[in-house]
Write a protein that holds these residues in place. Structure first.
Motif, mmCIF file in Angstrom:
data_model
loop_
_atom_site.group_PDB
_atom_site.id
_atom_site.type_symbol
_atom_site.label_atom_id
_atom_site.label_comp_id
_atom_site.label_asym_id
_atom_site.label_seq_id
_atom_site.Cartn_x
_atom_site.Cartn_y
_atom_site.Cartn_z
ATOM 1 N N TYR A 174 12.280 -2.753 4.070
ATOM 2 C CA TYR A 174 11.267 -2.209 3.175
ATOM 3 C C TYR A 174 10.972 -0.739 3.474
ATOM 4 C CZ TYR A 174 10.838 -6.824 1.384
ATOM 5 O OH TYR A 174 11.125 -8.026 0.785
ATOM 6 N N GLY A 175 11.610 -0.225 4.502
ATOM 7 C CA GLY A 175 11.561 1.200 4.714
ATOM 8 C C GLY A 175 12.547 1.923 3.819
ATOM 9 N N TYR A 176 13.597 1.219 3.460
ATOM 10 C CA TYR A 176 14.637 1.850 2.646
ATOM 11 C C TYR A 176 14.601 1.435 1.178
ATOM 12 C CZ TYR A 176 16.718 3.435 6.996
ATOM 13 O OH TYR A 176 16.933 4.052 8.190
ATOM 14 N N PHE A 177 13.984 0.276 0.943
ATOM 15 C CA PHE A 177 13.975 -0.233 -0.430
ATOM 16 C C PHE A 177 12.581 -0.707 -0.796
ATOM 17 C CE2 PHE A 177 18.081 -0.845 1.500
ATOM 18 C CZ PHE A 177 18.935 -0.314 0.558
ATOM 19 N N HIS A 178 12.234 -0.519 -2.059
ATOM 20 C CA HIS A 178 10.941 -0.987 -2.521
ATOM 21 C C HIS A 178 10.829 -2.501 -2.370
ATOM 22 C CE1 HIS A 178 8.808 2.398 -4.020
ATOM 23 N NE2 HIS A 178 9.903 2.877 -4.556
ATOM 24 N N ASP A 179 11.852 -3.165 -2.825
ATOM 25 C CA ASP A 179 11.839 -4.621 -2.757
ATOM 26 C C ASP A 179 13.265 -5.128 -2.915
ATOM 27 O OD1 ASP A 179 12.367 -4.206 -5.416
ATOM 28 O OD2 ASP A 179 10.338 -4.669 -6.061
ATOM 29 N N MET B 75 0.854 -1.189 0.000
ATOM 30 C CA MET B 75 0.000 0.000 0.000
ATOM 31 C C MET B 75 0.889 1.237 0.000
ATOM 32 S SD MET B 75 -3.486 -0.581 0.672
ATOM 33 C CE MET B 75 -2.936 -1.333 -0.847
ATOM 34 N N ALA B 76 1.483 1.436 1.169
ATOM 35 C CA ALA B 76 2.391 2.585 1.260
ATOM 36 C C ALA B 76 3.641 2.302 0.439
ATOM 37 C CB ALA B 76 2.762 2.822 2.715
ATOM 38 N N ASP B 77 3.568 2.715 -0.807
ATOM 39 C CA ASP B 77 4.656 2.377 -1.716
ATOM 40 C C ASP B 77 5.776 3.405 -1.608
ATOM 41 O OD1 ASP B 77 5.599 0.534 -3.401
ATOM 42 O OD2 ASP B 77 4.716 1.380 -5.214
ATOM 43 N N VAL B 78 5.944 3.885 -0.399
ATOM 44 C CA VAL B 78 6.882 4.974 -0.204
ATOM 45 C C VAL B 78 8.158 4.438 0.439
ATOM 46 C CG1 VAL B 78 7.243 7.153 0.972
ATOM 47 C CG2 VAL B 78 5.012 6.604 0.034
ATOM 48 N N VAL B 79 9.252 4.939 -0.058
ATOM 49 C CA VAL B 79 10.536 4.517 0.493
ATOM 50 C C VAL B 79 11.207 5.730 1.105
ATOM 51 C CG1 VAL B 79 12.821 3.744 -0.147
ATOM 52 C CG2 VAL B 79 10.833 2.561 -1.040
ATOM 53 N N ARG B 80 11.612 5.550 2.318
ATOM 54 C CA ARG B 80 12.314 6.623 3.022
ATOM 55 C C ARG B 80 13.562 7.047 2.274
ATOM 56 N NH1 ARG B 80 10.258 5.147 7.797
ATOM 57 N NH2 ARG B 80 10.946 3.015 7.661
ATOM 58 N N GLU B 81 13.750 8.308 2.144
ATOM 59 C CA GLU B 81 15.019 8.794 1.621
ATOM 60 C C GLU B 81 15.784 9.344 2.814
ATOM 61 O OE1 GLU B 81 17.778 8.659 -0.702
ATOM 62 O OE2 GLU B 81 15.827 8.162 -1.538
ATOM 63 N N PRO B 82 16.670 8.538 3.368
ATOM 64 C CA PRO B 82 17.239 8.907 4.664
ATOM 65 C C PRO B 82 18.133 10.133 4.570
ATOM 66 C CG PRO B 82 18.393 7.016 3.760
ATOM 67 C CD PRO B 82 17.285 7.339 2.811
ATOM 68 N N LYS B 83 17.896 11.011 5.518
ATOM 69 C CA LYS B 83 18.660 12.254 5.519
ATOM 70 C C LYS B 83 19.703 12.248 6.632
ATOM 71 C CE LYS B 83 16.229 14.678 2.361
ATOM 72 N NZ LYS B 83 16.195 13.718 1.296
ATOM 73 N N GLN B 84 19.313 11.639 7.736
ATOM 74 C CA GLN B 84 20.226 11.699 8.869
ATOM 75 C C GLN B 84 21.331 10.660 8.767
ATOM 76 O OE1 GLN B 84 16.964 11.336 11.358
ATOM 77 N NE2 GLN B 84 17.150 13.382 12.272
ATOM 78 N N LYS B 85 22.424 10.994 9.442
ATOM 79 C CA LYS B 85 23.611 10.140 9.339
ATOM 80 C C LYS B 85 23.316 8.689 9.720
ATOM 81 C CE LYS B 85 27.011 11.602 11.669
ATOM 82 N NZ LYS B 85 28.176 11.523 12.516
ATOM 83 N N ARG B 86 22.610 8.504 10.830
ATOM 84 C CA ARG B 86 22.355 7.138 11.285
ATOM 85 C C ARG B 86 21.568 6.351 10.252
ATOM 86 N NH1 ARG B 86 19.845 6.232 16.474
ATOM 87 N NH2 ARG B 86 19.308 4.373 15.275
ATOM 88 N N SER B 87 20.589 7.022 9.667
ATOM 89 C CA SER B 87 19.779 6.344 8.664
ATOM 90 C C SER B 87 20.590 6.003 7.427
ATOM 91 C CB SER B 87 18.597 7.230 8.270
ATOM 92 O OG SER B 87 17.624 7.198 9.273
ATOM 93 N N ILE B 88 21.404 6.959 7.019
ATOM 94 C CA ILE B 88 22.218 6.724 5.833
ATOM 95 C C ILE B 88 23.148 5.543 6.068
ATOM 96 C CG2 ILE B 88 24.029 7.701 4.388
ATOM 97 C CD1 ILE B 88 22.679 10.425 4.804
ATOM 98 N N GLU B 89 23.738 5.518 7.245
ATOM 99 C CA GLU B 89 24.603 4.384 7.572
ATOM 100 C C GLU B 89 23.831 3.077 7.504
ATOM 101 O OE1 GLU B 89 27.488 6.758 10.694
ATOM 102 O OE2 GLU B 89 26.251 5.088 11.399
ATOM 103 N N LYS B 90 22.617 3.122 8.025
ATOM 104 C CA LYS B 90 21.822 1.891 8.047
ATOM 105 C C LYS B 90 21.492 1.439 6.628
ATOM 106 C CE LYS B 90 19.670 1.232 11.702
ATOM 107 N NZ LYS B 90 18.789 1.234 12.882
ATOM 108 N N LYS B 91 21.095 2.393 5.811
ATOM 109 C CA LYS B 91 20.805 2.040 4.429
ATOM 110 C C LYS B 91 22.042 1.441 3.762
ATOM 111 C CE LYS B 91 18.809 3.554 0.144
ATOM 112 N NZ LYS B 91 18.094 4.529 -0.666
#
Lengths: 198, 198, 198, 198
Positions: free
Chosen positions: A53-58, A1-17
């Motif tokens: 699936y928060g960072y990638f569509h699939d 449904m929520a076909d939205v993928v986070r575009e991480p801005k913060q350092k921690r998120s970017i590292e995680k991605k």
DNA sequence: CATGAATGAGTTTTCATTCAT
DNA sequence: AATGAATGAAAACTCATTCAT
């Protein structure tokens, strides 16, 4: 449904991605795309399956990002090949090119295979590979012309050279065959390439 | 727990087994190993899913047999390359070799990719590919020697030549790039190979 | 991939498919569509989860088949309403119609709700409901005309009647309210309907 | 384990809570309860997903509050129906009641469906609906008695009337059927209701 | 030998709810 | 109070393999 993928801005998120991409990269390289599942990727990245699936569509999306990493890792040194060259001495350039090609292949051989095989089944993978080859060919050609090399049939020469180098790199890296002296083979390839540009 | 696979003796059974291999071959080539399922193979072969396991241990087993078909299809013409040659005129031999290589690749390009990618993940696939390359190299080398070619570094020359031909064949068959004149590239490869054996 | 659904021919298969529909019907009725999962349906039907997808495309497909069952169960007796009637005595016909409507509702009230609510979200469910109402209205109208009833505004009368009966059936079946005497309410509805056709 | 839900005292908080309920209302109405997720509600309300759980125990809790909104929206005009009436002229009252019922249904039809379907699965939803019907029936009955209408079987009459109006409102609002003249149907319903109270 | 229905573990993906900040 | 990233259980669906007939 929520076909939205986070575009991480913060350092921690970017590292995680990036951890997820890295984990995907390594697992795809080791076991192939189809034999790797998202749970493994998540585990290897030290995250939950959900956040993937928060960072990638699939799963394919992870592959596509890994492809970018691969492309960067493999082609950056090759594109930089002629940066320090001031005169067209192919006796020096060719061995260097072969070294770089072999090294790039050695560092990424599994991923190379995984991606190469998927390129048959995935439009986008094929497309990116294609674009890349074009970029490498054209960049190197431009540099050669800038150094004074004649432009007649240059794309074909460069493309052929790249193709030969890759082909040799593959042979040497896999090192299948006892009956082959790879140093001698390298010499043959070197000569062939020098002749190509003579 | 019949982990036993029938070794078909009767003609009808042999035909059936071959139909399954052929179906597997085609589907693996078209869609890749992992995106093909056994039900599809059975259907394409005109048999029931169950009986597939009467002839093959598992899905991989079909692949292995398809590999043999592939090997036969691709390498038979190449191995036969020097059969009609009586004198070592590389100006004639090389173009012929390139034609054969390109043709073999053209006929089997999808399967080539499928198998190549699996070779990273499957010992046996890798092994058979390796054996095959060895056989081709050694057979062609032997023929060249019989025709009077000096044996010094011959394996390396032949192996390099094969590798270049494959590499060019791949390029030409996929024909990715608008900016490349493949006829010109073929000329360059031809010259390089003639030089290699000079 | 294999988007194929078995169309069972043999008795055992047909029974199995019907068991799944029945299990789906009961569970959807009891817990609603979204709170029922395919594993539960399979378990209730005494089959594996996999085979459910052998008979149905997906969960919604089970619902659609259950809808057919529902439609059959609910509307068959209503459609047959005037079959035994030879003269237009609404004093007799109306009570009978109310009885049938209440009974049909009583037998299927949960499924009615489930389906009704999905009709907002599912085109096909809505469509079938709509078709059905039309069929009932037109069939009953035709029968009334055959019995000599004037056709002026008949569809509207019949549709209104059906709607009133359903509405009362719903009330009586749910029987929410202590302060309502449902026998009296039934009398009121009966009179209203008799007047409608007077 | 803060299972505690804030009871917002400050204006900003109250507004926020109301925004969430409104967003929930709209989404539940549009897509149904199960096809709406909390992230969507939060986004539509312009708040974070986390804070939703500061105001509501869980998703169902939002539904329950939305139910109150619905009840208010739908039944307030109906309850007010007889406020301006001074004499019992049903020829005037009934058309007005039908208009109000249709309008209320028109404004809230999706939510009606959503809630109605959940009432089977959720005790509390069912209970509130029931209470409400009772309140409406009893309030209107009381008003009628105050205006001089005899109280014999009045609850049943009023309840039947409500039920008929709702039923017609549903028909007209959805307007499924080409073969129905809804103006004529309205006339039939009007007459039936006037007769009911005669 | 042959069938194809049946199995059930495994895969991708979603989402209500929690929690570190 | 507020955020939104993170969790992980649960759901739909697939498919290699088995087995009753």
């Amino acid at each position: 449904m929520a076909d939205v993928v986070r575009e991480p801005k913060q350092k921690r998120s970017i590292e995680k991605k990036e951890r997820i991409i890295k984990a995907g990269y390594d697992l795809f390289a080791e076991k192939g795309y189809f034999c790797t599942n998202t749970a493994e990727i998540a585990k290897a990245a030290g995250v939950s399956t959900g956040i993937v699936y928060g960072y990638f569509h699939d799963k394919r999306d992870i592959l596509l990002e890994a492809l970018d990493i691969y492309i960067h890792a493999v082609f950056t040194p090759i594109l930089a090949l002629l940066d320090d060259v001031t005169e067209l001495d192919f006796e020096k350039i060719i061995p260097l090119a072969i070294d770089r090609g072999v090294q790039a292949h050695r560092d990424n051989k599994e991923m190379h295979n995984t991606l190469h095989s998927l390129s048959t089944q995935d439009e986008l993978v094929l497309e990116r590979f294609s674009e890349l080859e074009q970029e490498v060919t054209q960049t190197l050609s431009k540099k050669l012309v800038a150094l004074g090399y004649p432009s007649l049939h240059l794309y074909e020469k460069v493309h052929t050279a790249i193709s030969f180098v890759q082909s040799f790199a593959h042979e040497e890296v896999y090192d299948h065959h006892d009956y082959i002296d790879y140093d001698e083979m390298r010499r043959l390839v070197t000569v062939a390439l020098i002749d190509l540009f003579r």
